[in-house]
Write a protein that holds these residues in place. Structure first.
Motif, PDB file in Angstrom:
ATOM      1  N   ALA A   1     100.164 140.354  68.654  1.00 51.48           N
ATOM      2  CA  ALA A   1      98.798 140.826  67.727  1.00 51.48           C
ATOM      3  C   ALA A   1      97.714 140.042  67.914  1.00 51.48           C
ATOM      4  O   ALA A   1      97.346 138.885  68.310  1.00 51.48           O
TER       5      ALA A   1
ATOM      6  N   TRP B   1     100.412 138.751  58.573  1.00 53.11           N
ATOM      7  CA  TRP B   1     101.201 137.319  58.062  1.00 53.11           C
ATOM      8  C   TRP B   1     100.985 137.536  56.580  1.00 53.11           C
ATOM      9  O   TRP B   1      99.933 137.284  55.744  1.00 53.11           O
TER      10      TRP B   1
ATOM     11  N   SER C   1      97.261 145.212  60.706  1.00 49.59           N
ATOM     12  CA  SER C   1      97.287 144.270  61.928  1.00 49.59           C
ATOM     13  C   SER C   1      97.154 145.312  63.256  1.00 49.59           C
ATOM     14  O   SER C   1      97.290 146.664  63.149  1.00 49.59           O
TER      15      SER C   1
ATOM     16  N   SER D   1     111.980 144.414  61.801  1.00 47.96           N
ATOM     17  CA  SER D   1     111.185 143.096  61.921  1.00 47.96           C
ATOM     18  C   SER D   1     109.711 143.900  61.973  1.00 47.96           C
ATOM     19  O   SER D   1     109.249 144.533  62.913  1.00 47.96           O
ATOM     20  N   GLY D   2     109.013 143.447  61.199  1.00 48.58           N
ATOM     21  CA  GLY D   2     107.738 144.208  60.670  1.00 48.58           C
ATOM     22  C   GLY D   2     106.916 144.483  62.044  1.00 48.58           C
ATOM     23  O   GLY D   2     106.612 145.509  62.353  1.00 48.58           O
TER      24      GLY D   2
ATOM     25  N   ARG E   1     104.922 148.047  66.116  1.00 50.37           N
ATOM     26  CA  ARG E   1     103.722 148.102  66.961  1.00 50.37           C
ATOM     27  C   ARG E   1     104.135 148.608  68.146  1.00 50.37           C
ATOM     28  O   ARG E   1     103.158 148.916  69.196  1.00 50.37           O
TER      29      ARG E   1
ATOM     30  N   SER F   1     109.805 133.734  61.041  1.00 54.17           N
ATOM     31  CA  SER F   1     108.518 134.562  60.111  1.00 54.17           C
ATOM     32  C   SER F   1     109.024 134.713  58.884  1.00 54.17           C
ATOM     33  O   SER F   1     108.099 134.985  58.184  1.00 54.17           O
TER      34      SER F   1
ATOM     35  N   HIS G   1     105.821 134.418  56.155  1.00 54.31           N
ATOM     36  CA  HIS G   1     105.488 135.514  55.361  1.00 54.31           C
ATOM     37  C   HIS G   1     105.668 135.102  53.909  1.00 54.31           C
ATOM     38  O   HIS G   1     104.656 135.124  52.915  1.00 54.31           O
TER      39      HIS G   1
ATOM     40  N   LEU H   1      95.710 132.021  61.547  1.00 52.47           N
ATOM     41  CA  LEU H   1      97.103 132.139  61.280  1.00 52.47           C
ATOM     42  C   LEU H   1      97.640 130.620  61.183  1.00 52.47           C
ATOM     43  O   LEU H   1      98.295 130.109  60.207  1.00 52.47           O
TER      44      LEU H   1
ATOM     45  N   ASP I   1     101.077 133.070  68.451  1.00 60.07           N
ATOM     46  CA  ASP I   1     101.641 133.573  67.621  1.00 60.07           C
ATOM     47  C   ASP I   1     102.037 132.460  66.721  1.00 60.07           C
ATOM     48  O   ASP I   1     101.322 131.388  66.872  1.00 60.07           O
TER      49      ASP I   1
HETATM   50  O1  PMV Z   1     107.493 140.875  62.468  1.00 61.52           O
HETATM   51  P1  PMV Z   1     107.480 139.456  62.112  1.00 61.52           P
HETATM   52  O2  PMV Z   1     108.116 139.293  60.682  1.00 61.52           O
HETATM   53  O3  PMV Z   1     108.416 138.542  63.122  1.00 61.52           O
HETATM   54  O4  PMV Z   1     106.240 138.825  61.972  1.00 61.52           O
HETATM   55  C1  PMV Z   1     105.174 138.409  63.077  1.00 61.52           C
HETATM   56  C2  PMV Z   1     104.209 137.761  62.700  1.00 61.52           C
HETATM   57  C3  PMV Z   1     103.079 137.082  63.713  1.00 61.52           C
HETATM   58  O5  PMV Z   1     103.847 137.581  65.045  1.00 61.52           O
HETATM   59  C4  PMV Z   1     102.577 135.986  63.624  1.00 61.52           C
HETATM   60  C5  PMV Z   1     101.985 137.974  63.924  1.00 61.52           C
HETATM   61  C6  PMV Z   1     102.013 139.579  64.095  1.00 61.52           C
HETATM   62  O6  PMV Z   1     101.355 140.248  63.595  1.00 61.52           O
HETATM   63  O7  PMV Z   1     102.920 139.735  65.208  1.00 61.52           O
END
Ligand code: PMV
Length: 359
Positions: A26, A31, A43, A164-165, A169, A222, A226, A272, A313
């Motif tokens: 990212a 976040w 993002s 996983s959010g 992407r 994460s 969050h 972050l 990250d």
């Molecule tokens: O996808 P998650 O819930 O693991 O969150 C990722 C959070 C960061 O890697 C810190 C930022 C991002 O946008 O990838």
């Protein structure tokens, strides 16, 4: 009611699907979330090439699908892994209202990463996007519902997000934006969209060398990270800032303005980490070695004029971002001055990639 149910009076040949999907890094950080994995701010990330997960999903018709359970075996690097199995079983169970056919099948997942498990690289983005793509291939094979490539990618991105959010992407080549923003027509909180055709060609030949400061498990997951944003006094200004920075970064990426790109990307990484420091409880996720690397990168830039930038990250490892034309010089700089700050001298070389592929 979903119509995605197999006709159990018909025989079904056992089969499998196999996808390779990359991690992503990212540049504008996600976040803070709400609802079912919906982001508090949009993002933007580069899709990587070398750090990826291969996932094979095999299926056969279940003998007795009368209960509501998912029947799943899970192998990670050829070894049964009960912890992963339970996580994925819960994830697949959550998808049943949309994909009821999953409980008509006996499923086996074989998954493996291209990078060592101990490399300190988050594998959830590559792993969840690879699995989401397998699920879409399965749906399309049985029901022909995802023939349209755009519809296929969109659904894969939604399913990846639910796992996983940030994984949503990884579905797209080069770069993607996740989260509704006026800056990107068609963008959504539910899935990512590709922006490769909106950025300067230079960013398609961009490197991300990952300096492994520590391979230890993250001190804060994460999910917990969050959640900490909910009580953070800077949460609202932060979400507004992310929107502003996304617009500025998109401009810089369209025009190829590297200094503007680098300034925003570094500010995002430090923000972050600052947010984690002022959360309650507080976390310092950088290590002294991370800071030493950051200082040296700044000095190297001042000394040579080379456009090399860092991001991180939610952990201590430092990603070095730079254009392809600098690869020889920067690799030498890393070898001579940065490897000494890495655990076992470990650096994972990566670059902007073409996105997932079906194998
Ligand atoms: O996808 P998650 O819930 O693991 O969150 C990722 C959070 C960061 O890697 C810190 C930022 C991002 O946008 O990838």
């Amino acid at each position: 009611m979903s119509r995605l149910i197999l006709d159990s009076s018909q025989p079904l040949e056992p089969g499998s699907v196999l996808w390779r999907s990359p991690s992503n890094i990212a540049l504008i950080k996600y976040w803070g979330k709400h609802g079912i994995q919906l982001p508090r701010n949009p993002s933007l990330s580069f899709t990587l090439a070398a750090s990826c997960t291969d996932t094979q999903l095999s299926y056969e018709l279940r003998k007795d699908p009368s209960d509501n359970h998912i029947e799943l075996d899970f192998f990670f690097h050829e070894e049964e892994n009960e912890a992963f199995r339970q996580k994925i079983e819960a994830y697949l169970t959550s998808l049943l209202p949309d994909m009821p056919f999953l409980k008509q099948l006996k499923l086996t997942i074989r998954s493996g990463n291209s990078f060592p498990h101990s490399a300190g690289i988050a594998s959830s983005a590559s792993a969840m996007s690879a699995l989401a793509l397998c699920l879409c291939s399965l749906e399309d094979r049985f029901f022909g519902t995802l023939q349209d490539a755009e519809a296929f990618d969109q659904k894969a991105s939604i399913l990846a997000r639910l796992g996983s959010g940030s994984a949503c992407r990884s579905i797209f080549p080069h770069a993607a934006v996740w989260g509704a923003t006026q800056q990107v027509p068609g963008s959504s909180d539910e899935y990512a969209v590709p922006i490769g055709n909106q950025i300067h060609e230079m960013f398609k030949d961009f490197h991300d060398d990952i300096l492994i400061v520590s391979s230890e498990e993250k001190s804060v997951s994460s999910r917990a990270g969050h959640a900490l944003m909910e009580g953070n006094p800077y949460a609202e200004p932060r979400y507004a800032q992310a929107r502003t920075r996304l617009a500025q970064l998109l401009d810089a990426m369209r025009t190829g303005d590297l200094p503007a790109f680098g300034k925003i990307v570094e500010d995002e990484a430090l923000t972050l980490h600052a947010l984690m420091m002022c959360s309650n409880p507080s976390y310092t996720l950088m290590r002294p070695e991370s800071l030493a690397i950051i200082e040296k990168v700044r000095q190297y830039r001042a000394d040579t004029g080379h456009q090399v930038y860092f991001t991180l990250d939610a952990g201590p490892n430092v990603h070095l971002l730079y254009p392809g034309e600098l690869v020889v010089d920067v690799r030498k700089f890393i070898e001579d001055h940065l490897e000494e700050h890495c655990e076992g001298g470990h650096v994972q070389q990566d670059w902007v990639g073409e996105g997932p592929e079906e194998l």
